[in-house]
Write an enzyme that holds these catalytic residues in place. Sequence first.
Site, PDB file in Angstrom:
ATOM      1  N   SER A  44       0.978  -1.075   0.082  1.00 13.38           N
ATOM      2  CA  SER A  44      -0.035   0.207   0.075  1.00 13.38           C
ATOM      3  C   SER A  44       0.879   1.443   0.043  1.00 13.38           C
ATOM      4  O   SER A  44       0.558   2.233  -0.570  1.00 13.38           O
ATOM      5  CB  SER A  44      -1.192   0.041   1.252  1.00 13.38           C
ATOM      6  OG  SER A  44      -0.356  -0.163   2.542  1.00 13.38           O
ATOM      7  N   GLY A  71      -2.136  -4.219   1.344  1.00  5.78           N
ATOM      8  CA  GLY A  71      -2.268  -5.292   1.925  1.00  5.78           C
ATOM      9  C   GLY A  71      -1.122  -6.550   1.459  1.00  5.78           C
ATOM     10  O   GLY A  71      -0.869  -7.548   2.121  1.00  5.78           O
ATOM     11  N   ASN A 102       4.037  -5.684   5.668  1.00  6.81           N
ATOM     12  CA  ASN A 102       2.774  -6.449   6.110  1.00  6.81           C
ATOM     13  C   ASN A 102       2.904  -8.150   6.525  1.00  6.81           C
ATOM     14  O   ASN A 102       2.150  -8.737   6.952  1.00  6.81           O
ATOM     15  CB  ASN A 102       1.647  -6.725   5.059  1.00  6.81           C
ATOM     16  CG  ASN A 102       1.075  -5.302   4.826  1.00  6.81           C
ATOM     17  OD1 ASN A 102       1.065  -4.600   5.513  1.00  6.81           O
ATOM     18  ND2 ASN A 102       0.967  -4.967   3.513  1.00  6.81           N
ATOM     19  N   ASP A 197      -1.223   7.704   9.969  1.00  8.22           N
ATOM     20  CA  ASP A 197      -1.646   6.563  10.849  1.00  8.22           C
ATOM     21  C   ASP A 197      -0.622   5.605  11.374  1.00  8.22           C
ATOM     22  O   ASP A 197      -0.601   4.645  11.984  1.00  8.22           O
ATOM     23  CB  ASP A 197      -2.561   5.719  10.082  1.00  8.22           C
ATOM     24  CG  ASP A 197      -2.176   4.976   8.806  1.00  8.22           C
ATOM     25  OD1 ASP A 197      -2.746   4.147   8.236  1.00  8.22           O
ATOM     26  OD2 ASP A 197      -0.840   5.349   8.620  1.00  8.22           O
ATOM     27  N   HIS A 200       1.255   4.672   6.972  1.00  5.43           N
ATOM     28  CA  HIS A 200       1.373   5.292   5.441  1.00  5.43           C
ATOM     29  C   HIS A 200       1.614   6.790   5.691  1.00  5.43           C
ATOM     30  O   HIS A 200       1.307   7.555   6.611  1.00  5.43           O
ATOM     31  CB  HIS A 200      -0.113   5.285   5.317  1.00  5.43           C
ATOM     32  CG  HIS A 200      -0.662   3.665   4.896  1.00  5.43           C
ATOM     33  ND1 HIS A 200      -1.328   3.131   5.752  1.00  5.43           N
ATOM     34  CD2 HIS A 200      -0.414   2.734   3.917  1.00  5.43           C
ATOM     35  CE1 HIS A 200      -1.663   1.879   5.499  1.00  5.43           C
ATOM     36  NE2 HIS A 200      -1.024   1.699   4.320  1.00  5.43           N
TER      37      HIS A 200
END
Lengths: 227, 225
Positions: A44, A71, A102, A197, A200
């Site tokens: 992402s 993801g 991830n 967040d 990101h």
Amino acid sequence: MDKLHQVSHKPESRCALQDMVSGHDRYVQQAKTSESEVLFIGDSIVQQLQFSTLWTEKISALHCINFGIGGDRVENVLWRIRNGELDFNTKIKAVVLFVGTNNTDCTPHEIFEGLIEIIKEIKHRLGDIHIVLPTLLPRGQHPNPYRERNDHVNTFLLDKFCNEVNADEVTKNVHLVVIDEHIVGNDQTISHHIMHDYLHLTNSGYTKIFGKVYDKLCELLKVTPMK
Amino acid sequence: MNKCKVPVPVDDGDGDHRWISIHNRFLSETREKDADVIFIGDSIVQALQHTDTWNELFAPLHCLNFGIHRDRIENVLWRIENGELDNVKPKVIVLHVGTNNHTNTPEEIKDGIVEILHVIREKHPDVYIVVPTLLPRGQYPNPVREKIQRANELLKSNVDGLPKVELVPIDKGFVQPDGTISHHDMHDYLLLTNAGSRKAFEPVHELLLQLLSEGEPEKDLTPSE
């Protein structure tokens, strides 16, 4: 555990399977008619890069295409490149590979080996092109195991790709770009001004951090960087 | 038992605790900022904040964005019950959550959203609550789309008509005649692009303008310096 570099995975387990597989299908089609010279592939953080000012104002001028999927894990990217996403009709000059954050249930060494597998696959399919490998980014507002994992992966990457003693067929034309510096503050926190967040990047985060990737691409492609 | 009605935080376990970090940041924002509008919800709400649509239409209205990627109804319920709508006096709350509850039934989704509406109403007896309908997803027709559509129908019959609650249909115009969704509207067939968010949220913007000016015809809505 050999779950990473032995078996490439189509993401069956992802909740909205349809969403992800559709992205892959679209990328396979795009590769066939693309006139791009640089491929960005990964998760992402790669996918969202295309919406940043850095991309629209600088990176896109290098004729880049973005095959990021939110993801994605290391084995998902391996699956994608084994299933058509590298079948370009034009000659790709560079691939920017960025995936790994991830794989939170893997050891750092497993992630490192998975990245090596991807690099081997890219070389097998595309020959002697440049591969740009940014280091994995820290995450989470405060120190935590995921940050340590990514940092540990980076230690393996630095040892493999920046140490002449370890030079071999795999390291040839692979350019590691250290981008994980100056993100964690002196108080060990990450600011939401850099990662909205704590994973990101914000627009200014992209400029600051992926700007180095842009500079490396310009150097490899022998293009003058835009100011 | 409908799990959508039981407030549950997201537990990062041995992870990086980003969810609670974000929740805590939202709590700080309620103490530091004065907002006329609060958007609260899931991935769609969070992603909206990074579009031109947000900057052009919503930022000037003094909006806060309390969206968190991947949030389910029960997570939003937990956040509201744990302070995210305390210490604030917004005029409008925009609630949008449900797409990540695709493992629940449409009835459970509807009941969960209604539960959130009750909790908001207890905390803010006079606030307007705007509920944009849930969006379709996936490139091709799929069971999740059908579930979402059914949930929207239930919302229409259960939510429309509640005092000071406005259901806004935003889901039309995404599924093309051939049944597909374009990546020009949703770049990953879930999250809205700039163009997609403009299409979906312009009706919400127009409603907000009306609600914010109701009873205050003199209010100056131009962006402050």
